[in-house]
Design an enzyme around this catalytic site. Structure first.
Site, short mmCIF file in Angstrom:
data_model
loop_
_atom_site.label_atom_id
_atom_site.label_comp_id
_atom_site.label_asym_id
_atom_site.label_seq_id
_atom_site.Cartn_x
_atom_site.Cartn_y
_atom_site.Cartn_z
CG ASP A 256 32.74 49.68 33.42
OD1 ASP A 256 33.53 49.10 31.96
OD2 ASP A 256 34.12 50.60 33.77
CG PHE B 77 38.92 47.91 38.90
CD1 PHE B 77 39.56 49.24 39.73
CD2 PHE B 77 39.09 48.29 37.20
CE1 PHE B 77 41.12 48.63 39.43
CE2 PHE B 77 40.43 48.25 36.77
CZ PHE B 77 41.72 48.68 37.43
CE LYS C 184 39.51 44.83 31.18
NZ LYS C 184 39.95 44.73 31.54
N1 PLP Z 1 36.54 49.70 33.33
C1 PLP Z 1 35.95 47.58 33.96
C2 PLP Z 1 35.35 47.23 34.57
C3 PLP Z 1 37.41 47.10 33.89
O1 PLP Z 1 37.25 45.52 34.39
C4 PLP Z 1 38.59 48.10 33.40
C5 PLP Z 1 40.29 46.84 33.46
O2 PLP Z 1 39.94 45.78 34.12
C6 PLP Z 1 38.86 48.72 33.21
C7 PLP Z 1 36.96 49.59 33.32
C8 PLP Z 1 40.47 49.72 33.12
O3 PLP Z 1 40.37 49.45 31.49
P1 PLP Z 1 42.16 49.80 31.30
O4 PLP Z 1 43.06 48.93 32.07
O5 PLP Z 1 41.65 49.51 29.48
O6 PLP Z 1 42.12 50.96 31.01
#
Ligand code: PLP
Length: 412
Positions: free
Chosen positions: A231, A145, A260
């Site tokens: 990530d 994700f 975040k």
């Molecule tokens: N990458 C990871 C690992 C995430 O957990 C999330 C959101 O939950 C994202 C990217 C996407 O972030 P955003 O919702 O700020 O675009």
């Protein structure tokens, strides 16, 4: 005149009627947050066990972060990057020194930071590795994700993220997560510019790879001149008991992606960190964002990270995470409804002993809410449990009592 909401029912009705139906929230209407607590419009207090998907690691409305926000908001919030501002350079220096990189690129959402990393990796692939134009491949993993943009979902294996949103962006190869053998083969393709992974798959249901997976992935990347694109949007900023989850294995990504909790939840701030060889492939005009690197965000990011260090939140996550998993393991001896607890630091999940399609995890979350604790299933039968890292030992025990009481009542 701006209207105000007088009841929970009214708030839910308005969202249903006027908002896109792209979320399925629990029927709780929140209006205040402080530290580990949230309050609903009826005045009921809850422990927050989602922490806005780990964006409020520092706790809700942390006074130091709110002070940084309000002080800077009175001076200057946004100038665009057409000009320099007196805060961005300080934030870039601070974040580079904190995580040990030469350059930082600030964006807003996590998805944007991942998009930025994809562009950096591809351009590095063409200009430094010598991949023929338009043939770069990024290797991603199943159940990843990374966000919701059309490019990012092109690498997703989740049908609800993808169905009817095609056509998809080419240039991704998807392999199994937590499988070193497949990486050896996939990364030997000379057109691969990057491996794109989460050190723990949060949204998928807190899947922790076996010890050594990340280190092996790093080694295979180095051996094949492939960038490691990590990530850490959900796992970073002390959530798993270290500043980065990669730190557990001493792994250093070539492209580190953060979001975040960079802001402690007060505004969207994300960032990609890299060394000059990678970051400087992008030239003026080739990438940007109106809000990315604004002075307000710059002031906030420094204070939000200072809070994490000053309050020893990584150490707290390690210590209380162990207590939490011990309590859940003890609970599993009393009921067969919880079949597994897994996680690291204060990023944990329990797996409910029912089918993925069942309503059991959802109903259990309703019962948690009734008993004063907010959590939500990630996928079907998996409930992620991730409180703000400012939680105390006494509070974590109280929360484990609530979870235990709810689960045992549910079992009967
Ligand atoms: N990458 C990871 C690992 C995430 O957990 C999330 C959101 O939950 C994202 C990217 C996407 O972030 P955003 O919702 O700020 O675009």
């Amino acid at each position: 005149m701006v209207e105000s909401i007088t009841s929970g029912h009214e708030a839910i009705h308005l969202e249903e009627k006027y908002g896109a139906h792209n979320y399925h929230p629990l029927p709780v209407v929140l209006c205040k947050g402080e530290g580990v607590f949230l309050w609903d419009v009826e005045g009921k207090r809850y422990y927050d066990f989602l922490s806005a998907y780990s964006a409020v690691n520092q706790g809700h409305c942390h006074p130091r972060i709110i002070r940084a926000l309000t002080e800077q908001a009175k001076e200057l919030t946004l100038t665009s990057r057409a000009f320099y501002n007196d805060k961005l350079g300080l934030a870039e220096k601070y974040i580079c020194e904190t995580f040990g990189y030469q350059k930082a690129l600030f964006m807003n959402s996590g998805a944007e930071a991942n998009e930025s990393a994809i562009k950096l990796a591809r351009k590095w692939g063409y200009t430094k590795k010598g991949i023929p134009e338009n043939q770069a491949v990024i290797v991603a993993v199943k159940q990843n994700f990374h966000g919701r943009t059309t490019t990012i979902i092109s690498a997703s294996t989740d049908s609800s993220a993808k169905n009817h949103f095609g056509p998809f962006m080419p240039g991704f190869e998807i392999v199994n997560y937590d499988d070193v053998k497949v990486l050896e083969k996939a990364l030997s393709n000379p057109n691969v510019c990057a491996l794109w992974i989460e050190p723990i798959q949060g949204e998928a249901g807190v899947f922790v790879p076996h010890d050594g997976y990340l280190k092996s992935a790093e080694k295979i990347c180095r051996a094949n001149n492939v960038l490691l694109m990590m990530d850490e949007i959900q796992t970073g900023i002390a959530r798993t008991g270290k500043m980065l989850a990669s730190d557990h294995e001493g792994v250093r990504a070539d492209l580190l992606i953060l979001g975040k909790a960079l802001s402690g939840g007060v505004m969207p701030i994300s960032c990609v960190l890299a060394d000059d060889e990678v970051m400087l492939v992008i030239k003026p005009g080739e990438h940007g964002s109106t809000f990315g690197g604004n002075p307000l965000a710059s002031a906030i990011v420094i204070e939000a990270l200072e809070v994490v260090k000053d309050e020893h939140l990584a150490e707290n996550a390690t210590r209380l995470g162990e207590i939490f998993r011990d309590r859940m393991n003890a609970l599993m001896k009393k009921t067969s409804l919880v079949k597994l607890v897994r996680g690291k630091g204060l990023l944990n999940a329990i797996v409910i002993n029912d089918t993925e399609e069942s309503e059991t995890a959802w109903n259990l979350c309703l019962s948690f809410a009734k008993n004063g604790l907010l959590a939500k299933p990630t996928h079907g039968n998996i409930i992620r449990l991730a409180p703000p890292l400012v939680i105390t030992e006494e509070q974590i025990h109280e929360c484990c009592d609530v979870i235990e009481r709810s689960v045992l009542a549910f079992t009967k």
